[in-house]
Design a protein around this motif. Structure first.
Motif, short mmCIF file in Angstrom:
data_model
loop_
_atom_site.label_atom_id
_atom_site.label_comp_id
_atom_site.label_asym_id
_atom_site.label_seq_id
_atom_site.Cartn_x
_atom_site.Cartn_y
_atom_site.Cartn_z
N ALA A 132 -4.23 6.85 -3.99
CA ALA A 132 -5.40 7.73 -3.88
C ALA A 132 -5.21 9.03 -4.65
CB ALA A 132 -5.68 8.04 -2.41
N SER A 160 -10.14 -3.09 -1.32
CA SER A 160 -9.47 -3.36 -0.05
C SER A 160 -10.49 -3.42 1.09
CB SER A 160 -8.39 -2.32 0.23
OG SER A 160 -8.94 -1.01 0.26
N ASP A 161 -11.53 -2.57 1.04
CA ASP A 161 -12.58 -2.64 2.06
C ASP A 161 -13.32 -3.98 2.01
OD1 ASP A 161 -11.95 -0.14 2.95
OD2 ASP A 161 -13.73 0.86 2.15
N GLN A 166 -11.14 5.20 -6.42
CA GLN A 166 -12.15 4.58 -5.56
C GLN A 166 -12.19 3.06 -5.77
OE1 GLN A 166 -16.16 6.05 -6.08
NE2 GLN A 166 -16.76 5.43 -4.03
N GLN A 201 0.83 -1.20 0.00
CA GLN A 201 0.00 0.00 0.00
C GLN A 201 0.87 1.26 0.00
OE1 GLN A 201 -2.58 -0.46 3.49
NE2 GLN A 201 -4.29 -0.86 2.11
N THR A 222 -10.15 1.48 -3.02
CA THR A 222 -10.80 1.53 -1.70
C THR A 222 -11.88 0.47 -1.59
OG1 THR A 222 -10.37 3.91 -1.56
CG2 THR A 222 -12.08 3.01 -0.12
N LEU A 223 -12.70 0.35 -2.63
CA LEU A 223 -13.78 -0.63 -2.61
C LEU A 223 -13.24 -2.06 -2.47
CD1 LEU A 223 -15.94 0.97 -5.43
CD2 LEU A 223 -16.66 0.69 -3.05
N TRP A 263 -20.02 -4.92 4.13
CA TRP A 263 -19.60 -4.22 2.91
C TRP A 263 -20.82 -3.85 2.07
CZ3 TRP A 263 -19.65 -5.00 -2.46
CH2 TRP A 263 -18.74 -4.23 -3.19
N TYR A 312 -21.96 0.18 1.08
CA TYR A 312 -21.87 0.74 -0.27
C TYR A 312 -23.15 0.61 -1.09
CZ TYR A 312 -16.89 1.33 0.51
OH TYR A 312 -15.67 1.74 1.00
N THR A 371 0.29 6.00 -0.28
CA THR A 371 -0.64 7.12 -0.45
C THR A 371 -0.82 7.53 -1.90
OG1 THR A 371 1.14 8.72 -0.09
CG2 THR A 371 -0.10 8.00 1.85
#
Length: 392
Positions: free
Chosen positions: A14, A33-34, A27, A9, A30-31, A345, A349, A11
């Motif tokens: 993003a 990994s979440d 995004q 990972q 993010t979706l 999840w 979302y 920064t």
């Protein structure tokens, strides 16, 4: 201790954002990994932070004048002379426009893939997954197809220079992995393989079966361009029959795979009719090949995929589930089984998704409309696949 698998990972992922409406949107990461975290498959102990690649690394593939152009066009207000040259460097198109902070974000993505390579090649990890990577269309002197720096090519060049390993690059994005192919077209120790929708109808218009490499690298480039509206069975038949032969012939020391997931029927930028089934099967095949031929050494990166709600999170999560031998991967591999996505999840979302979120890892294709000319498409794909590997 050696880790079985690490998750890279940083920064920069993003901040690699052309604009709010661009299809290559962070995004997606993010979706995905979440989803993994909600499934209990991604924990803090798996994650490793990477840093930005310095110019010395970028120059393994990219020209210094291009790197400088990227850096200058990354300023909040680039100078007029650099704006004038942006088109020359492929950074003024609708697909790949320059944006503030572009150099730093793209260099961090390169740093993630290079760290993955170093961790695997030094034996600190057996497998490494850098989901933000896979920018396979960038060339030494210009950006292209949403890609500024070619992280996969740079990581491979690093492996070749520092470790002297033979690399098999497997690209399953629906768009031909052109930037990586041409970077190593003359190199007999880097075998590039790409399965994709034929360039007769889709960007970048290359990746035909006759593109086999040049000079000493002839015979180390393989392309399987399949027909529009190819479905799961034909895609997997073409992939399995060809990649098995390529891996057995080349005998790599390490596999680097790019997992673009835009051959799905829902993807807006291609003409395929595949389901999530191919994204469960292909990582499993690559995983097996890595253990059979490369002592388990496997690096995976992301790539394309533009249905960011219904397709990308599941497809990219499936790579990690396979890489870590997670129980969900075993359940999905069993014929006729499916598993429900984590309720947390879905709740998080469901209201944001412009379409109805899928509730299971694999698609229910029972109500999908049949594709005309199925037998003709399958026959053409078999013919193309045979041509692609005829010299092995």
């Amino acid at each position: 201790m050696t880790a079985n698998a690490v998750f890279i990972q940083h920064t920069g992922a993003a901040r690699y954002k052309f604009n709010e409406n661009h299809p290559f949107h962070p995004q997606r990461l993010t979706l995905a990994s979440d989803l993994l975290e909600a499934a209990g498959a991604l924990e803090a102990g798996h994650k490793i932070q990477s840093s930005a690649a310095e110019d010395e690394l970028l120059q393994l593939v990219h020209r210094s004048d291009y790197i400088e152009a990227v850096r200058q066009l990354s300023k909040d207000t680039p100078g007029d002379e650099w704006v004038f040259q942006a088109e020359r460097y492929g950074l003024r198109s609708e697909d790949t426009p320059y944006f503030p902070g572009m150099h730093d974000a793209a260099a961090e993505i390169v740093g993630g893939s290079v760290l993955a390579a170093d961790l695997v090649m030094t034996g600190q990890a057996l497998h490494a997954y850098h989901m933000a990577g896979g920018l396979h269309h960038a060339f030494p002197d210009h950006g292209s197809g949403f890609c500024v720096y070619n992280d996969a090519a740079i990581a491979i060049a690093r492996i070749r220079r520092l470790y002297g390993a033979r690399v098999l690059y497997i690209d399953t994005d629906v768009h031909h992995g052109d930037g990586v192919q041409w970077a190593f077209y003359n190199d007999p120790d880097v075998c590039t393989y790409s399965i994709h929708e034929t360039g007769k109808y889709l960007f970048p218009g290359t990746g035909f079966a006759h593109e086999r490499g040049a000079e000493e690298g002839y015979g180390a480039s393989f392309n399987v361009p399949v027909e529009p509206y190819t479905e799961d069975d034909s895609w997997l038949e073409s992939f399995t029959d060809s990649i098995e032969k390529v891996a057995a012939s080349f005998k790599p020391d390490i596999i680097v795979s790019q997992h673009g997931c835009d051959a799905h029927a829902f993807d807006p930028l291609s003409h395929m009719h595949c389901s999530m089934r191919i994204y469960q099967k292909m990582p499993a095949i690559i995983h097996r090949l890595a253990h059979r031929f490369a002592s388990g050494r496997w690096i995976a990166v992301g790539g394309g995929g533009y249905d960011i709600w219904r397709v990308v999170p599941r497809a990219w999560a499936l790579v990690w589930l396979e890489m870590t031998d997670h129980p969900i991967a075993s359940l999905l591999a069993a014929s006729g089984t499916n598993e429900r996505l984590p309720e947390s999840w879905l709740r998080r979302y469901r209201l944001e998704c412009p379409d109805e979120l899928p509730t299971h890892w694999l698609d229910d294709t029972s109500d999908w409309p049949p594709i005309p000319r199925r037998s003709e498409i399958e026959a053409r794909n078999r013919q193309t696949t045979a041509i692609a590997v005829q010299d092995i």
